[in-house]
Design a protein around this motif. Structure first.
Motif, PDB file in Angstrom:
ATOM      1  N   GLU A   1      10.347  -9.993 -37.542  1.00 50.50           N
ATOM      2  CA  GLU A   1      10.780  -9.479 -38.845  1.00 50.50           C
ATOM      3  C   GLU A   1      11.113 -10.629 -39.792  1.00 50.50           C
ATOM      4  OE1 GLU A   1      13.063  -5.275 -37.903  1.00 50.50           O
ATOM      5  OE2 GLU A   1      14.162  -7.151 -37.612  1.00 50.50           O
ATOM      6  N   GLY A   2      11.854 -11.594 -39.285  1.00 49.47           N
ATOM      7  CA  GLY A   2      12.246 -12.725 -40.122  1.00 49.47           C
ATOM      8  C   GLY A   2      11.045 -13.488 -40.650  1.00 49.47           C
ATOM      9  N   ARG A   3      10.056 -13.675 -39.801  1.00 53.09           N
ATOM     10  CA  ARG A   3       8.841 -14.367 -40.255  1.00 53.09           C
ATOM     11  C   ARG A   3       8.149 -13.587 -41.358  1.00 53.09           C
ATOM     12  NH1 ARG A   3       6.815 -15.868 -34.088  1.00 53.09           N
ATOM     13  NH2 ARG A   3       7.954 -17.844 -33.921  1.00 53.09           N
ATOM     14  N   GLN A   4       8.085 -12.273 -41.208  1.00 53.67           N
ATOM     15  CA  GLN A   4       7.430 -11.435 -42.211  1.00 53.67           C
ATOM     16  C   GLN A   4       8.203 -11.425 -43.523  1.00 53.67           C
ATOM     17  OE1 GLN A   4       6.528  -7.538 -40.737  1.00 53.67           O
ATOM     18  NE2 GLN A   4       5.587  -6.851 -42.638  1.00 53.67           N
ATOM     19  N   LEU A   5       9.520 -11.425 -43.443  1.00 51.54           N
ATOM     20  CA  LEU A   5      10.349 -11.304 -44.642  1.00 51.54           C
ATOM     21  C   LEU A   5      10.550 -12.618 -45.380  1.00 51.54           C
ATOM     22  CD1 LEU A   5      13.097  -8.950 -43.175  1.00 51.54           C
ATOM     23  CD2 LEU A   5      11.464  -8.343 -44.983  1.00 51.54           C
ATOM     24  N   THR A   6      10.552 -13.725 -44.658  1.00 49.66           N
ATOM     25  CA  THR A   6      10.900 -15.008 -45.279  1.00 49.66           C
ATOM     26  C   THR A   6       9.733 -15.969 -45.410  1.00 49.66           C
ATOM     27  OG1 THR A   6      11.456 -16.162 -43.213  1.00 49.66           O
ATOM     28  CG2 THR A   6      13.179 -14.779 -44.209  1.00 49.66           C
ATOM     29  N   GLY A   7       8.678 -15.755 -44.642  1.00 46.18           N
ATOM     30  CA  GLY A   7       7.579 -16.713 -44.643  1.00 46.18           C
ATOM     31  C   GLY A   7       7.892 -17.957 -43.840  1.00 46.18           C
ATOM     32  N   ARG A   8       9.032 -17.968 -43.169  1.00 48.75           N
ATOM     33  CA  ARG A   8       9.419 -19.099 -42.335  1.00 48.75           C
ATOM     34  C   ARG A   8       9.147 -18.767 -40.873  1.00 48.75           C
ATOM     35  NH1 ARG A   8      14.935 -21.453 -45.264  1.00 48.75           N
ATOM     36  NH2 ARG A   8      14.084 -21.433 -47.399  1.00 48.75           N
TER      37      ARG A   8
ATOM     38  N   ALA B   1       6.985  -5.364 -51.724  1.00 47.86           N
ATOM     39  CA  ALA B   1       8.096  -4.518 -52.157  1.00 47.86           C
ATOM     40  C   ALA B   1       9.140  -4.417 -51.048  1.00 47.86           C
ATOM     41  CB  ALA B   1       7.587  -3.130 -52.538  1.00 47.86           C
ATOM     42  N   MET B   2       8.671  -4.317 -49.813  1.00 45.52           N
ATOM     43  CA  MET B   2       9.580  -4.246 -48.675  1.00 45.52           C
ATOM     44  C   MET B   2      10.420  -5.516 -48.575  1.00 45.52           C
ATOM     45  SD  MET B   2       8.679  -3.646 -44.626  1.00 45.52           S
ATOM     46  CE  MET B   2       7.716  -5.166 -44.497  1.00 45.52           C
ATOM     47  N   ALA B   3       9.774  -6.661 -48.618  1.00 44.50           N
ATOM     48  CA  ALA B   3      10.496  -7.925 -48.470  1.00 44.50           C
ATOM     49  C   ALA B   3      11.484  -8.133 -49.608  1.00 44.50           C
ATOM     50  CB  ALA B   3       9.505  -9.089 -48.415  1.00 44.50           C
ATOM     51  N   GLU B   4      11.082  -7.804 -50.816  1.00 43.33           N
ATOM     52  CA  GLU B   4      11.971  -7.996 -51.966  1.00 43.33           C
ATOM     53  C   GLU B   4      13.245  -7.174 -51.817  1.00 43.33           C
ATOM     54  OE1 GLU B   4      11.972  -7.591 -56.869  1.00 43.33           O
ATOM     55  OE2 GLU B   4      10.255  -6.872 -55.701  1.00 43.33           O
TER      56      GLU B   4
END
Length: 317
Positions: free
Chosen positions: A208-215, A187-190
């Motif tokens: 943060e970027g890794r957690q949010l994008t999977g990259r 829900a946070m990432a969306e």
């Protein structure tokens, strides 16, 4: 007798929205329950950014709600002292002002923080608190904390982003993740990624970027947000500096600055945002703005309070 309305007030350079809190910083190292003395200061990611921009001479406004209590009165005084425009600060007699406690970490590690913000006045912000009529600023700064506070603050964040875009104002967004405020990581990432897609400049940290994008890499994280609508992305790399990329293909590294002694890491990202946003508003290139962000972030970690190290125009040099 002439009555001054909000529309009659001077236009703003920047506007932000969020929850300010009273922060009690431990004066001695140790667990919070054992610390005998604290220093009270103001805190809140968006308030830090507003403070930093105002100290640099930018006319900066802040949307929030404060309780009619001692903490609320303290924060009203801070806003006035820092020269932050309070035309959108609402007095909320029904709900309290939030506060927080923070340990002292002399070794430069991240301090322990405890929040007391549930049901706060700021968590009751809603679309009704948004500016009426023409958007009053040439820039809007948002963080991922505001949409995390409550369903009504989430609605307000999206409303402001759309309002700013319609007016042609630029938008910066710092994800500033607070996982405990969200029902799930998904829900946070969306939500965070949806706000980022409405923004011109996105400022994630590498983790943060890794957690949010999977990259994994800064380059791939930046590409994720550029593909979804951002014009430019600056990925914070900590002491190594920042990676910046633009939709036109320009990219590079803004090197970090060496710091002899880290006093407190909290607020470094907010200082970085102050540098990037102020630079862009002053016509800097993205590389120059990222370099200013690094400089202010490095300065902030050398001071104990969240905003103690935010420079004035003279101190910026």
């Amino acid at each position: 007798m002439t009555t001054t309305t909000q529309q009659d007030l001077p236009p703003l350079d920047a506007l932000t929205v969020g929850e300010p809190m009273a922060l009690f910083m431990a004066l001695q190292p140790g667990e919070l329950h054992a610390v005998p003395d604290f220093r009270r200061v103001a805190a809140g990611a968006e308030l830090n950014v507003a403070t930093g921009l105002a100290r640099l001479g930018l006319r900066t406004g802040y949307i929030t709600r404060l309780g009619n209590d001692s903490f609320g009165n303290f924060l009203r005084g801070v806003l006035a002292h820092e020269g932050i425009d309070a035309r959108y600060v609402v007095a909320d007699a029904a709900h309290p002002t939030g506060f927080m406690l923070k340990t002292r970490a002399d070794d430069g590690s991240d301090p322990q923080i405890e929040y007391f913000r549930k049901g706060s006045a700021a968590s009751h912000l809603s679309v009704a608190d948004a500016p009426v009529g023409a958007f009053p600023a040439r820039h809007l700064h948002l963080t991922g904390i505001t949409p995390a506070l409550s369903p009504t603050t989430r609605e307000l964040a999206f409303h402001l982003a759309k309002q700013a875009r319609a007016a042609g104002a630029s938008i910066s967004f710092d994800p500033n993740l607070r996982p405990r405020l969200w029902p799930s990581p998904e829900a946070m990432a969306e939500c965070i990624n949806a706000v980022a897609a409405l923004s011109d400049t996105v400022l994630p940290g590498l983790a943060e970027g890794r957690q949010l994008t999977g990259r994994h890499t800064a380059e791939d994280i930046a590409a994720f947000y550029l593909e979804r609508g951002a014009k430019q992305v600056v990925v914070k790399l900590g002491p190594e500096g920042a990676y910046y990329a633009q939709r036109d293909g320009a990219s590079g590294i803004a090197p970090g600055l060496r710091v002899e002694r880290v006093v407190d890491t909290v607020g470094a990202g907010d200082g970085f945002a102050v540098g990037v946003v102020s630079g862009l508003l002053e016509g800097f290139t993205l590389a120059q703005a990222a370099a200013r962000g690094n400089a202010i972030g490095a300065r902030v970690v050398q001071f104990p309070g969240d905003a103690d190290g935010l420079p004035t125009r003279a101190e910026l040099g």
